[in-house]
Every structure is written in C-alpha cells, then in structure tokens.
Design a protein around this motif. Structure first.
Motif, mmCIF file in Angstrom:
data_model
loop_
_atom_site.group_PDB
_atom_site.id
_atom_site.type_symbol
_atom_site.label_atom_id
_atom_site.label_comp_id
_atom_site.label_asym_id
_atom_site.label_seq_id
_atom_site.Cartn_x
_atom_site.Cartn_y
_atom_site.Cartn_z
ATOM 1 N N LEU A 174 11.651 6.004 -4.801
ATOM 2 C CA LEU A 174 11.272 6.411 -5.085
ATOM 3 C C LEU A 174 11.108 8.268 -4.063
ATOM 4 N N GLY A 175 11.998 7.581 -2.994
ATOM 5 C CA GLY A 175 12.295 9.178 -2.337
ATOM 6 C C GLY A 175 11.466 8.617 -0.773
ATOM 7 N N ALA A 176 10.768 7.130 -0.972
ATOM 8 C CA ALA A 176 10.328 6.975 0.439
ATOM 9 C C ALA A 176 10.870 6.557 1.619
ATOM 10 N N GLN A 177 10.977 6.697 2.889
ATOM 11 C CA GLN A 177 11.403 6.518 3.565
ATOM 12 C C GLN A 177 10.580 5.111 4.429
ATOM 13 N N LEU A 178 11.708 3.657 5.419
ATOM 14 C CA LEU A 178 11.032 2.800 5.745
ATOM 15 C C LEU A 178 11.157 2.653 7.059
ATOM 16 N N TYR A 179 10.273 2.604 8.016
ATOM 17 C CA TYR A 179 10.732 2.128 9.299
ATOM 18 C C TYR A 179 10.519 0.889 10.819
ATOM 19 N N PHE A 180 11.457 0.130 10.652
ATOM 20 C CA PHE A 180 10.219 -1.128 11.595
ATOM 21 C C PHE A 180 10.262 -1.079 13.311
ATOM 22 N N PRO A 211 6.639 -12.662 0.215
ATOM 23 C CA PRO A 211 8.018 -12.884 -0.582
ATOM 24 C C PRO A 211 8.464 -11.791 -1.463
ATOM 25 N N ARG A 212 7.208 -10.478 -1.862
ATOM 26 C CA ARG A 212 7.446 -9.481 -2.371
ATOM 27 C C ARG A 212 8.324 -8.303 -1.432
ATOM 28 N N PHE A 213 8.520 -8.640 -0.229
ATOM 29 C CA PHE A 213 8.871 -7.505 0.697
ATOM 30 C C PHE A 213 9.633 -6.595 0.525
ATOM 31 N N GLU A 214 10.850 -7.396 -0.781
ATOM 32 C CA GLU A 214 12.277 -7.167 -0.788
ATOM 33 C C GLU A 214 11.977 -5.927 -2.004
ATOM 34 N N ASP A 215 11.524 -7.068 -3.077
ATOM 35 C CA ASP A 215 11.051 -6.479 -4.347
ATOM 36 C C ASP A 215 10.252 -4.600 -4.494
ATOM 37 N N TYR A 216 9.575 -4.644 -3.401
ATOM 38 C CA TYR A 216 8.504 -3.329 -3.164
ATOM 39 C C TYR A 216 9.287 -2.319 -2.095
ATOM 40 N N SER A 217 10.069 -3.232 -1.000
ATOM 41 C CA SER A 217 10.776 -1.866 -0.041
ATOM 42 C C SER A 217 12.347 -0.937 -1.248
ATOM 43 N N ARG A 218 12.599 -1.870 -2.300
ATOM 44 C CA ARG A 218 13.570 -1.471 -3.109
ATOM 45 C C ARG A 218 13.300 -0.452 -3.958
ATOM 46 N N GLU A 219 11.505 -0.542 -4.292
ATOM 47 C CA GLU A 219 11.080 0.426 -5.252
ATOM 48 C C GLU A 219 11.272 1.756 -4.944
ATOM 49 N N LEU A 220 10.351 1.503 -3.071
ATOM 50 C CA LEU A 220 9.944 2.517 -1.858
ATOM 51 C C LEU A 220 11.404 3.385 -2.286
ATOM 52 N N ALA A 221 12.164 2.732 -2.203
ATOM 53 C CA ALA A 221 13.472 3.885 -1.554
ATOM 54 C C ALA A 221 13.644 4.318 -2.846
ATOM 55 N N THR A 227 5.546 2.050 7.254
ATOM 56 C CA THR A 227 5.848 1.157 8.946
ATOM 57 C C THR A 227 5.455 0.207 9.149
ATOM 58 N N SER A 228 6.041 -0.123 10.188
ATOM 59 C CA SER A 228 5.934 -2.277 10.329
ATOM 60 C C SER A 228 5.831 -2.067 12.282
ATOM 61 N N TYR A 229 5.125 -2.776 12.394
ATOM 62 C CA TYR A 229 5.690 -3.501 13.990
ATOM 63 C C TYR A 229 6.537 -4.140 14.031
ATOM 64 N N TYR A 272 0.861 -1.077 0.061
ATOM 65 C CA TYR A 272 0.031 -0.282 -0.256
ATOM 66 C C TYR A 272 0.875 0.967 -0.472
ATOM 67 N N SER A 273 1.601 1.223 0.565
ATOM 68 C CA SER A 273 2.765 2.489 0.656
ATOM 69 C C SER A 273 3.097 2.541 -0.409
ATOM 70 N N LEU A 274 3.517 1.224 -1.295
ATOM 71 C CA LEU A 274 4.107 1.668 -2.523
ATOM 72 C C LEU A 274 3.132 2.440 -3.538
ATOM 73 N N ALA A 275 1.841 2.269 -3.317
ATOM 74 C CA ALA A 275 0.822 2.198 -4.763
ATOM 75 C C ALA A 275 0.995 3.806 -4.336
ATOM 76 N N LEU A 276 1.097 4.436 -2.943
ATOM 77 C CA LEU A 276 0.773 5.620 -2.453
ATOM 78 C C LEU A 276 2.054 6.408 -3.238
ATOM 79 N N ALA A 277 3.121 5.655 -3.132
ATOM 80 C CA ALA A 277 4.467 6.377 -2.932
ATOM 81 C C ALA A 277 4.808 6.779 -4.876
ATOM 82 N N ARG A 278 3.744 5.458 -5.948
ATOM 83 C CA ARG A 278 3.436 5.616 -6.867
ATOM 84 C C ARG A 278 2.799 7.178 -7.207
ATOM 85 N N ILE A 279 2.132 7.152 -6.450
ATOM 86 C CA ILE A 279 1.066 8.188 -7.228
ATOM 87 C C ILE A 279 1.739 10.156 -6.728
#
Length: 262
Positions: free
Chosen positions: A64-70, A52-62, A39-41, A19-26
């Motif tokens: 696109l300029g998004a920030q990830l926190y765990f 399985p798709r987390f790594e692909d999504y996290s790379r694309e998020l990065a 973010t994730s808990y 979902y974060s990736l969808a918003l980052a694309r927008i």
C-alpha cells in the motif's frame, strides 16, 4: 477519527502493525499523497516471533506504500526514527502506551509513575514533529486503573504553559479500523477495549484555516451534530471490510492446522 487522504500519519508502538494497516487502507498512500509511517520499539525479528499475523500485515503495508521502521523509541524519536529530520506529521498516534512489565501486568498502579513519565516525554518529543494542523492521538482504556493516569493533564505537564492543549476525546470503535486488534506488549493475546478513548492534543496556536480539519471542532461543542444517513454504499463497504478480515482469519487458521498436522 477524521483521517483524510493526503495526510502524513506516524504510528507508534503498534504491536503487529494492524492499526497501521487499517490507516493505510483508509489513506491509500500508494495512490494518493498520503504518508503512513508505522513504527515499533521492537526489532523486526522479535515481532516475527511474537505476532503470527505480523508478516501478512507488513507485506500488505508495503504493497500500500507505507513505510516500516523498527527499534524506534517513542521518547527519542529524533534519535531513533531515521526519516524524522525531514518529516512533519498531521497525526501521530500511539494506542495503549505503557512500559513493559512482566506477567502481562502492564499499566497497573505500581507502574503508574513510569507510565506517566513515558507519556510526558513522548508528547514533549512528538510535538516538534507535527505539521501546523497536526494532532497527537493517545488511545487508552478509561476504566481503573488507567483512568487514574489523568492523560488529559499528564501529557501537557512537560510543555511550556499554554503552548499545547487537550482538545477532547473520542470513543475508540476498533471495528471501524479492520483488521485492528489491540495486543499486549510482546504477547499475542488481545484485550478488551470497549472502554477505550482516543485523547486528542494539538497546538494552542492552530488556525481553523489549516489544511486538515480538527478531529474535534470547537464550534461543534454544545451544538446538535449533523446526522449522516446510512447509505447502501456505506453498508457494502463495511461488509466488504469485515468479510475481508474474517476471510484472512480463516486462511490463517487453516494454515496453522495444516502446519501442525505435518
């Protein structure tokens, strides 16, 4: 859902971050003044093992300029989100919040009180992180037992009277947010969300002159909404997004088959 470039958006508990990736694309934070904080808990290692798709999504998020926190707790954002002190958000989004219950039975009646408290504490904590035009978006299914949560009322129960309001709800069409798929907590299985709605909450003091318009405009209630004609550009954009998601799924399936054959 009225996400506009220039917004600062915080997503909570986003499974594989689709979902974060969808918003980052927008919002295109790399090319605009937008901010997307995903973010994730859970820890990054847990997400890598589960989705399985987390790594692909996290790379694309990065990219696109998004920030990830765990390890971010939705009920303790000030203590667990490092950048929270200097941040204000125009949208804070949590899709399908629930406490973690064994055997995939999250959100059932026997955990209803815990889930209500989870929502109450989240809204109480998150409201202080909103900009003047900010909104909290909580998406959930609207059929039993989830409709028995009473989200539109529960979310406001730990707040000062008349300080925050339920502005309305919008049906979730996940196909507007490729590659989003709702997933169970710590489970790669998805679930149907055709009955899901996004509940919108905002400050009662919000002005119509704020930087971003409301997701739900009070002046539109009871009036005929304007119909936007479908153009060739809209159709091509939808087709391009859907084909991109389908292509990624095919590549992932081929990759998995190759891996198992070795």
């Amino acid at each position: 859902m009225n996400f506009q470039q220039g917004m600062a958006v915080l997503t909570i508990g986003d499974g594989d971050f689709s979902y974060s990736l969808a918003l980052a694309r927008i919002l295109k934070p790399q090319l605009s003044k937008s901010t997307v904080i995903a973010t994730s808990y859970e820890s990054r290692e847990t997400l890598q093992e589960t989705y399985p798709r987390f790594e692909d999504y996290s790379r694309e998020l990065a990219s696109l300029g998004a920030q990830l926190y765990f390890n971010v707790d939705a009920t303790r954002l000030a203590q667990t989100l490092p950048i929270v002190a200097e941040s204000k958000f125009d949208r804070i989004c949590w899709n399908f919040p629930c406490t973690a219950i064994a055997y995939g039975q999250d959100g059932q009646n026997d955990a209803m009180d815990k889930n209500k408290d989870l929502v109450r504490q989240f809204v109480k904590d998150a409201k202080d992180l909103l900009s003047d035009c900010g909104e909290i978006h909580i998406c959930h299914k609207s059929k039993p037992p989830y409709n028995q949560w009473g989200l539109e009322h529960v979310a406001l129960e730990w707040l000062p009277l008349n300080s925050f309001i339920f502005a309305g709800k919008v049906v979730l069409d996940r196909f507007l947010f490729p590659p989003y798929r709702p997933l169970k907590a710590l489970d790669r299985k998805s679930f149907p969300c055709h009955d899901a709605c996004t509940y919108i909450f905002r400050s009662a003091k919000r002005s119509d002159a704020e930087a971003f318009s409301s997701t739900i405009c009070e002046e539109e209630v009871g009036t005929k909404m304007q119909t936007v004609p479908i153009t060739e550009d809209i159709i091509l954009s939808l087709r391009r997004n859907l084909l991109q998601d389908a292509s990624q799924k095919r590549r992932y399936k081929v990759k998995r088959k190759t891996k198992f054959r070795r």
